[in-house]
Design a protein around this motif. Structure first.
Motif, PDB file in Angstrom:
ATOM      1  N   CYS A   1      35.942  55.896  36.761  1.00  0.00           N
ATOM      2  CA  CYS A   1      37.358  55.547  36.713  1.00  0.00           C
ATOM      3  C   CYS A   1      38.104  56.846  36.441  1.00  0.00           C
ATOM      4  O   CYS A   1      37.788  57.560  35.490  1.00  0.00           O
ATOM      5  CB  CYS A   1      37.638  54.532  35.610  1.00  0.00           C
TER       6      CYS A   1
ATOM      7  N   LEU B   1      35.051  45.986  36.713  1.00  0.00           N
ATOM      8  CA  LEU B   1      35.640  47.030  35.870  1.00  0.00           C
ATOM      9  C   LEU B   1      36.241  46.400  34.627  1.00  0.00           C
ATOM     10  O   LEU B   1      36.911  45.376  34.715  1.00  0.00           O
ATOM     11  CB  LEU B   1      36.747  47.761  36.636  1.00  0.00           C
ATOM     12  N   ASP B   2      35.973  46.997  33.476  1.00  0.00           N
ATOM     13  CA  ASP B   2      36.652  46.608  32.250  1.00  0.00           C
ATOM     14  C   ASP B   2      36.677  47.803  31.311  1.00  0.00           C
ATOM     15  O   ASP B   2      36.363  48.914  31.718  1.00  0.00           O
ATOM     16  CB  ASP B   2      36.044  45.351  31.626  1.00  0.00           C
ATOM     17  N   GLU B   3      37.047  47.587  30.067  1.00  0.00           N
ATOM     18  CA  GLU B   3      37.145  48.673  29.105  1.00  0.00           C
ATOM     19  C   GLU B   3      35.775  48.932  28.495  1.00  0.00           C
ATOM     20  O   GLU B   3      35.307  48.107  27.743  1.00  0.00           O
ATOM     21  CB  GLU B   3      38.160  48.328  28.001  1.00  0.00           C
ATOM     22  N   TYR B   4      35.188  49.955  28.630  1.00  0.00           N
ATOM     23  CA  TYR B   4      35.282  51.074  29.563  1.00  0.00           C
ATOM     24  C   TYR B   4      33.953  51.137  30.275  1.00  0.00           C
ATOM     25  O   TYR B   4      33.121  51.969  29.974  1.00  0.00           O
ATOM     26  CB  TYR B   4      35.584  52.376  28.805  1.00  0.00           C
TER      27      TYR B   4
ATOM     28  N   GLN C   1      33.378  54.958  31.196  1.00  0.00           N
ATOM     29  CA  GLN C   1      33.582  54.172  32.412  1.00  0.00           C
ATOM     30  C   GLN C   1      33.111  54.961  33.621  1.00  0.00           C
ATOM     31  O   GLN C   1      33.895  55.529  34.372  1.00  0.00           O
ATOM     32  CB  GLN C   1      35.041  53.748  32.558  1.00  0.00           C
TER      33      GLN C   1
ATOM     34  N   HIS D   1      39.264  57.496  30.893  1.00  0.00           N
ATOM     35  CA  HIS D   1      38.312  56.389  30.968  1.00  0.00           C
ATOM     36  C   HIS D   1      36.885  56.876  31.243  1.00  0.00           C
ATOM     37  O   HIS D   1      35.934  56.334  30.683  1.00  0.00           O
ATOM     38  CB  HIS D   1      38.743  55.377  32.028  1.00  0.00           C
TER      39      HIS D   1
ATOM     40  N   THR E   1      44.602  48.978  33.372  1.00  0.00           N
ATOM     41  CA  THR E   1      44.432  49.326  34.777  1.00  0.00           C
ATOM     42  C   THR E   1      43.206  50.222  34.933  1.00  0.00           C
ATOM     43  O   THR E   1      42.871  51.003  34.034  1.00  0.00           O
ATOM     44  CB  THR E   1      45.672  50.044  35.338  1.00  0.00           C
ATOM     45  N   HIS E   2      42.523  50.089  36.075  1.00  0.00           N
ATOM     46  CA  HIS E   2      41.322  50.872  36.364  1.00  0.00           C
ATOM     47  C   HIS E   2      41.273  51.171  37.860  1.00  0.00           C
ATOM     48  O   HIS E   2      42.017  50.580  38.648  1.00  0.00           O
ATOM     49  CB  HIS E   2      40.051  50.105  35.978  1.00  0.00           C
ATOM     50  N   ASN E   3      40.397  52.095  38.242  1.00  0.00           N
ATOM     51  CA  ASN E   3      40.083  52.355  39.645  1.00  0.00           C
ATOM     52  C   ASN E   3      38.622  52.790  39.723  1.00  0.00           C
ATOM     53  O   ASN E   3      37.947  52.869  38.692  1.00  0.00           O
ATOM     54  CB  ASN E   3      41.034  53.388  40.258  1.00  0.00           C
TER      55      ASN E   3
ATOM     56  N   ASN F   1      38.889  44.097  38.696  1.00  0.00           N
ATOM     57  CA  ASN F   1      39.268  44.481  37.341  1.00  0.00           C
ATOM     58  C   ASN F   1      39.294  43.228  36.468  1.00  0.00           C
ATOM     59  O   ASN F   1      40.199  42.408  36.574  1.00  0.00           O
ATOM     60  CB  ASN F   1      40.638  45.166  37.332  1.00  0.00           C
TER      61      ASN F   1
ATOM     62  N   THR G   1      44.704  51.820  42.324  1.00  0.00           N
ATOM     63  CA  THR G   1      44.671  51.327  40.949  1.00  0.00           C
ATOM     64  C   THR G   1      44.649  49.799  40.957  1.00  0.00           C
ATOM     65  O   THR G   1      45.412  49.167  41.678  1.00  0.00           O
ATOM     66  CB  THR G   1      45.903  51.819  40.173  1.00  0.00           C
TER      67      THR G   1
END
Length: 137
Positions: A117, A42-45, A127, A122, A70-72, A65, A95
């Motif tokens: 996410c 997981l990263d942006e986005y 994402q 997101h 923060t992500h889920n 992550n 999270t």
């Protein structure tokens, strides 16, 4: 002719190319999960891999992550019927803060699901991914 009017054709051409490229996401091949475990980054986005297959039954989700926010990860229905505000959610990880690994498990039937996410917007920023659950052979 002013400079804005001269730039307009170039701007329209650039927007057309960008729209065509943005629509090409479905050409990404599916990545098979190993042993019923989805290993995600997981990263942006983004959620990587974007498209993944797994056999029906118990599915373990392990998400790392590697981003700065923060992500889920949630498994949700693929198509939301018209008029419904909420999509059906089958599972969601806790999270994950930057550098953390989070886990969850879910039992899934064959079909297509979205992996998203659910933090802030997101999903709207890209994402998300696609999960294809195949019948057990």
């Amino acid at each position: 002719m002013n400079s804005m009017a001269k730039a307009l054709p170039s701007l329209l051409a650039a927007l057309t190319v960008a729209a065509a490229v943005a629509g090409c996401g479905s050409d990404t091949p599916y990545t098979p999960a190993r042993g019923g475990t989805l290993r995600l980054r997981l990263d942006e986005y983004r959620i990587l891999p974007e498209r993944i297959t797994v056999s029906a039954g118990r599915v373990d989700i392990v998400a790392r992550n590697v981003g700065r926010l923060t992500h889920n990860v949630a498994v949700v229905q693929f198509d939301r019927p018209l008029g419904e505000d909420e999509e059906k959610q089958y599972a969601r990880t806790p999270t994950a803060h930057p550098g953390q690994v989070v886990r969850t498990s879910v039992t899934l039937k064959p079909g297509k699901y979205r992996i998203v996410c659910t933090i802030a917007n997101h999903d709207n920023l890209g994402q998300y991914g696609e999960l294809k659950v195949l019948p057990r052979t």
